[in-house]
Design a protein around this motif. Structure first.
Motif, PDB file in Angstrom:
ATOM      1  N   ALA A   1       0.834  -1.193   0.000  1.00 36.08           N
ATOM      2  CA  ALA A   1       0.000   0.000   0.000  1.00 36.08           C
ATOM      3  C   ALA A   1       0.871   1.245   0.000  1.00 36.08           C
ATOM      4  N   ALA A   2       0.571   2.153  -0.902  1.00 36.61           N
ATOM      5  CA  ALA A   2       1.260   3.438  -0.975  1.00 36.61           C
ATOM      6  C   ALA A   2       0.452   4.476  -0.212  1.00 36.61           C
ATOM      7  N   SER A   3       1.159   5.289   0.569  1.00 36.65           N
ATOM      8  CA  SER A   3       0.470   6.328   1.331  1.00 36.65           C
ATOM      9  C   SER A   3       1.253   7.629   1.260  1.00 36.65           C
ATOM     10  N   GLY A   4       0.563   8.723   1.552  1.00 36.71           N
ATOM     11  CA  GLY A   4       1.186  10.034   1.497  1.00 36.71           C
ATOM     12  C   GLY A   4       0.367  10.970   0.650  1.00 36.71           C
ATOM     13  N   ASN A   5       0.952  12.079   0.270  1.00 35.48           N
ATOM     14  CA  ASN A   5       0.267  13.099  -0.521  1.00 35.48           C
ATOM     15  C   ASN A   5       0.349  12.718  -2.004  1.00 35.48           C
ATOM     16  N   ILE A   6      -0.368  11.657  -2.366  1.00 32.52           N
ATOM     17  CA  ILE A   6      -0.260  11.071  -3.701  1.00 32.52           C
ATOM     18  C   ILE A   6      -1.299  11.662  -4.650  1.00 32.52           C
ATOM     19  N   ALA A   7      -0.819  12.112  -5.816  1.00 27.91           N
ATOM     20  CA  ALA A   7      -1.729  12.608  -6.842  1.00 27.91           C
ATOM     21  C   ALA A   7      -2.033  11.516  -7.868  1.00 27.91           C
ATOM     22  N   VAL A   8      -0.984  10.853  -8.350  1.00 25.15           N
ATOM     23  CA  VAL A   8      -1.135   9.815  -9.364  1.00 25.15           C
ATOM     24  C   VAL A   8      -0.155   8.686  -9.069  1.00 25.15           C
ATOM     25  N   THR A   9      -0.617   7.448  -9.218  1.00 25.50           N
ATOM     26  CA  THR A   9       0.266   6.290  -9.132  1.00 25.50           C
ATOM     27  C   THR A   9       0.307   5.630 -10.493  1.00 25.50           C
ATOM     28  N   ASN A  10       1.479   5.603 -11.099  1.00 27.14           N
ATOM     29  CA  ASN A  10       1.614   5.047 -12.446  1.00 27.14           C
ATOM     30  C   ASN A  10       1.928   3.556 -12.326  1.00 27.14           C
ATOM     31  N   THR A  11       2.977   3.103 -12.937  1.00 24.15           N
ATOM     32  CA  THR A  11       3.301   1.678 -12.893  1.00 24.15           C
ATOM     33  C   THR A  11       3.696   1.243 -11.485  1.00 24.15           C
ATOM     34  N   MET A  12       3.155   0.106 -11.069  1.00 26.01           N
ATOM     35  CA  MET A  12       3.529  -0.520  -9.795  1.00 26.01           C
ATOM     36  C   MET A  12       4.063  -1.911 -10.106  1.00 26.01           C
ATOM     37  N   GLY A  13       4.910  -2.404  -9.228  1.00 24.07           N
ATOM     38  CA  GLY A  13       5.483  -3.711  -9.525  1.00 24.07           C
ATOM     39  C   GLY A  13       6.115  -4.378  -8.327  1.00 24.07           C
ATOM     40  N   TRP A  14       6.528  -5.614  -8.562  1.00 25.24           N
ATOM     41  CA  TRP A  14       7.221  -6.420  -7.564  1.00 25.24           C
ATOM     42  C   TRP A  14       8.553  -6.874  -8.134  1.00 25.24           C
ATOM     43  N   TYR A  15       9.569  -6.802  -7.296  1.00 20.92           N
ATOM     44  CA  TYR A  15      10.895  -7.281  -7.606  1.00 20.92           C
ATOM     45  C   TYR A  15      11.324  -8.206  -6.472  1.00 20.92           C
ATOM     46  N   ARG A  16      12.344  -9.005  -6.718  1.00 20.72           N
ATOM     47  CA  ARG A  16      12.838  -9.867  -5.647  1.00 20.72           C
ATOM     48  C   ARG A  16      14.354  -9.987  -5.721  1.00 20.72           C
ATOM     49  N   GLN A  17      14.916 -10.288  -4.558  1.00 21.38           N
ATOM     50  CA  GLN A  17      16.366 -10.465  -4.474  1.00 21.38           C
ATOM     51  C   GLN A  17      16.665 -11.649  -3.579  1.00 21.38           C
ATOM     52  N   ALA A  18      17.272 -12.655  -4.164  1.00 23.18           N
ATOM     53  CA  ALA A  18      17.696 -13.838  -3.422  1.00 23.18           C
ATOM     54  C   ALA A  18      19.114 -13.629  -2.917  1.00 23.18           C
ATOM     55  N   PRO A  19      19.522 -14.345  -1.879  1.00 25.19           N
ATOM     56  CA  PRO A  19      20.877 -14.180  -1.336  1.00 25.19           C
ATOM     57  C   PRO A  19      21.938 -14.386  -2.409  1.00 25.19           C
ATOM     58  N   GLY A  20      22.867 -13.444  -2.508  1.00 22.03           N
ATOM     59  CA  GLY A  20      23.950 -13.556  -3.462  1.00 22.03           C
ATOM     60  C   GLY A  20      23.592 -13.247  -4.901  1.00 22.03           C
ATOM     61  N   LYS A  21      22.352 -12.808  -5.117  1.00 26.28           N
ATOM     62  CA  LYS A  21      21.916 -12.510  -6.485  1.00 26.28           C
ATOM     63  C   LYS A  21      21.454 -11.057  -6.599  1.00 26.28           C
ATOM     64  N   GLN A  22      21.369 -10.599  -7.848  1.00 28.74           N
ATOM     65  CA  GLN A  22      20.892  -9.243  -8.079  1.00 28.74           C
ATOM     66  C   GLN A  22      19.369  -9.187  -7.972  1.00 28.74           C
TER      67      GLN A  22
ATOM     68  N   VAL B   1      13.745 -11.965  -0.851  1.00 31.25           N
ATOM     69  CA  VAL B   1      13.068 -10.791  -0.303  1.00 31.25           C
ATOM     70  C   VAL B   1      12.341 -10.116  -1.464  1.00 31.25           C
ATOM     71  N   TYR B   2      11.062  -9.887  -1.289  1.00 33.82           N
ATOM     72  CA  TYR B   2      10.242  -9.280  -2.331  1.00 33.82           C
ATOM     73  C   TYR B   2      10.016  -7.803  -2.016  1.00 33.82           C
ATOM     74  N   TYR B   3      10.262  -6.980  -3.024  1.00 33.93           N
ATOM     75  CA  TYR B   3      10.154  -5.537  -2.870  1.00 33.93           C
ATOM     76  C   TYR B   3       9.059  -4.980  -3.783  1.00 33.93           C
ATOM     77  N   CYS B   4       8.287  -4.065  -3.235  1.00 34.95           N
ATOM     78  CA  CYS B   4       7.280  -3.345  -3.997  1.00 34.95           C
ATOM     79  C   CYS B   4       7.915  -2.076  -4.569  1.00 34.95           C
ATOM     80  N   ASN B   5       7.499  -1.701  -5.765  1.00 36.87           N
ATOM     81  CA  ASN B   5       8.004  -0.495  -6.423  1.00 36.87           C
ATOM     82  C   ASN B   5       6.853   0.255  -7.066  1.00 36.87           C
ATOM     83  N   ALA B   6       6.932   1.587  -7.056  1.00 37.26           N
ATOM     84  CA  ALA B   6       5.871   2.373  -7.683  1.00 37.26           C
ATOM     85  C   ALA B   6       6.405   3.708  -8.172  1.00 37.26           C
ATOM     86  N   ASP B   7       5.878   4.155  -9.315  1.00 31.66           N
ATOM     87  CA  ASP B   7       6.130   5.495  -9.837  1.00 31.66           C
ATOM     88  C   ASP B   7       4.975   6.375  -9.399  1.00 31.66           C
ATOM     89  N   ILE B   8       5.280   7.392  -8.612  1.00 31.64           N
ATOM     90  CA  ILE B   8       4.233   8.184  -7.960  1.00 31.64           C
ATOM     91  C   ILE B   8       4.448   9.665  -8.167  1.00 31.64           C
TER      92      ILE B   8
END
Length: 119
Positions: free
Chosen positions: A23-44, A92-99
């Motif tokens: 969930a994205a919070s704050g003074n948000i006007a527009v949320t464009n692309t959202m996504g998930w990324y992941r990083q395993a130990p020793g990997k990019q 580890v899974y990371y959320c990403n968003a262009d806001i």
């Protein structure tokens, strides 16, 4: 200020399912692309899936047919339904968003949530 807060990670056996939320919070006007990324130990960090504000999706080949990304634009929230999990999905899974917010566009990341799949 904008924050992304993830939830839903945990430990699951191979073949099981998990659902991640961000969930994205704050003074948000527009949320464009959202996504998930992941990083395993020793990997990019790698792309898992993205979704545009219009609902167009993109998946890494390794998760196609098993993971589904979705979003609720009214709640500025993105989800990742993960089925048929494999030990190699452990990361580890990371959320990403262009806001767009009060100070302009920004690229934001969550703090990460651990997903562990046991064999």
């Amino acid at each position: 200020q904008v924050q992304l807060v993830e939830s839903g990670g945990g430990l699951v056996q191979a073949g099981g399912s998990l659902r991640l939320s961000c969930a994205a919070s704050g003074n948000i006007a527009v949320t464009n692309t959202m996504g998930w990324y992941r990083q395993a130990p020793g990997k990019q960090r790698e792309l898992v899936a993205t979704i545009t504000s219009g609902g167009s999706t993109n998946y890494a080949d390794s998760v196609k047919g098993r993971f589904t990304i979705s979003r609720n634009n009214a709640k500025n929230t993105v989800y990742l339904q993960m089925n048929s999990l494999k030990p190699e999905d452990t990361a580890v899974y990371y959320c990403n968003a262009d806001i767009l917010w009060g100070r302009g566009w920004g690229d934001y990341w969550g703090q990460g949530t651990q997903v562990t799949v046991s064999s």
